[in-house]
Design a protein around this motif. Sequence first.
Motif, short mmCIF file in Angstrom:
data_model
loop_
_atom_site.label_atom_id
_atom_site.label_comp_id
_atom_site.label_asym_id
_atom_site.label_seq_id
_atom_site.Cartn_x
_atom_site.Cartn_y
_atom_site.Cartn_z
N LEU A 42 0.82 -1.19 0.02
CA LEU A 42 0.01 -0.12 0.09
C LEU A 42 0.95 1.14 0.11
CD1 LEU A 42 -2.66 -1.10 2.47
CD2 LEU A 42 -2.94 -0.85 -0.04
N LEU A 43 1.91 1.20 0.71
CA LEU A 43 2.94 2.44 0.90
C LEU A 43 3.61 2.54 -0.70
CD1 LEU A 43 4.55 1.90 4.15
CD2 LEU A 43 3.08 3.79 3.61
N ASP A 44 3.79 1.36 -1.06
CA ASP A 44 4.60 1.50 -2.54
C ASP A 44 3.47 2.14 -3.62
OD1 ASP A 44 6.71 0.54 -1.58
OD2 ASP A 44 6.52 -1.60 -2.50
N LEU A 45 2.35 1.71 -3.63
CA LEU A 45 1.28 2.30 -4.48
C LEU A 45 1.02 3.68 -4.23
CD1 LEU A 45 -1.38 -0.67 -4.81
CD2 LEU A 45 0.06 0.34 -6.46
N ALA A 46 0.98 4.15 -2.96
CA ALA A 46 0.68 5.62 -2.53
C ALA A 46 2.00 6.37 -3.05
CB ALA A 46 0.47 5.66 -1.07
N LEU A 47 3.30 5.86 -3.08
CA LEU A 47 4.24 6.37 -3.59
C LEU A 47 4.35 6.59 -5.06
CD1 LEU A 47 7.12 7.79 -3.24
CD2 LEU A 47 8.18 5.55 -3.16
N ILE A 48 3.95 5.63 -5.63
CA ILE A 48 4.00 5.59 -7.17
C ILE A 48 2.69 6.64 -7.54
CG2 ILE A 48 2.85 4.24 -9.40
CD1 ILE A 48 4.44 1.95 -7.72
N GLU A 49 1.67 6.92 -7.02
CA GLU A 49 0.45 7.49 -7.35
C GLU A 49 0.83 9.04 -7.05
OE1 GLU A 49 -4.04 8.70 -6.26
OE2 GLU A 49 -3.08 6.75 -5.47
N GLU A 50 1.50 9.34 -5.93
CA GLU A 50 1.75 10.80 -5.54
C GLU A 50 2.86 11.25 -6.54
OE1 GLU A 50 0.83 13.87 -3.78
OE2 GLU A 50 -0.33 12.17 -3.60
N ALA A 51 3.90 10.23 -6.68
CA ALA A 51 5.00 10.87 -7.58
C ALA A 51 4.64 11.13 -9.17
CB ALA A 51 6.03 9.67 -7.78
#
Length: 175
Positions: free
Chosen positions: A10-19
């Motif tokens: 979930l943290l990885d997906l959040a990082l991808i989305e925000e970036a």
Amino acid sequence: MTSEQLDQALLDLALIEEACKKSGLIWVRGAGAPAARALWHVWHEGAVCLVGDGPGEQPLPGLTDGGSAEVTVRGKDKGGRLVTWQATVSELRPESPEWESAVTELKGKRLNAPDSEDMPARWARSCRVLRLVPTGSVAPLPSDSLAERPLPSPATTRRPIPAGLPKLLAKRRKK
């Protein structure tokens, strides 16, 4: 999947989305492409959306329906690499609801279009609209720079500086 692995995903997906939301350019290397290419995009409904391979639009080499791609996102403030992730590529069928939704977002971000009102019709006729969906965790940052020579392009030509430019710059320094 353990709760720690789920939290990391979930943290990885959040990082991808925000970036991806904050960056105007991403670097994409399609399967079999010789090098990554800088592409403009939008983040829409959990994926990167791209348009290209048509007259006046960006090339999308190596990106095929059902294929895979490696996406690298740079930071907006310093331009350094933030995250690299794997994606599954899917081509949206023109005039489908998914295509319409993606094109509405892409149209708002397309700069310097000669035919802004007719763009969706032109894209339906002669371009491809792709979705790059993240497939998993982010790749670790490399220890070296991975710098490469830029791809050849007719858009990057050097010309001599205008004769009056040094005088103009000298005036600005005096003030």
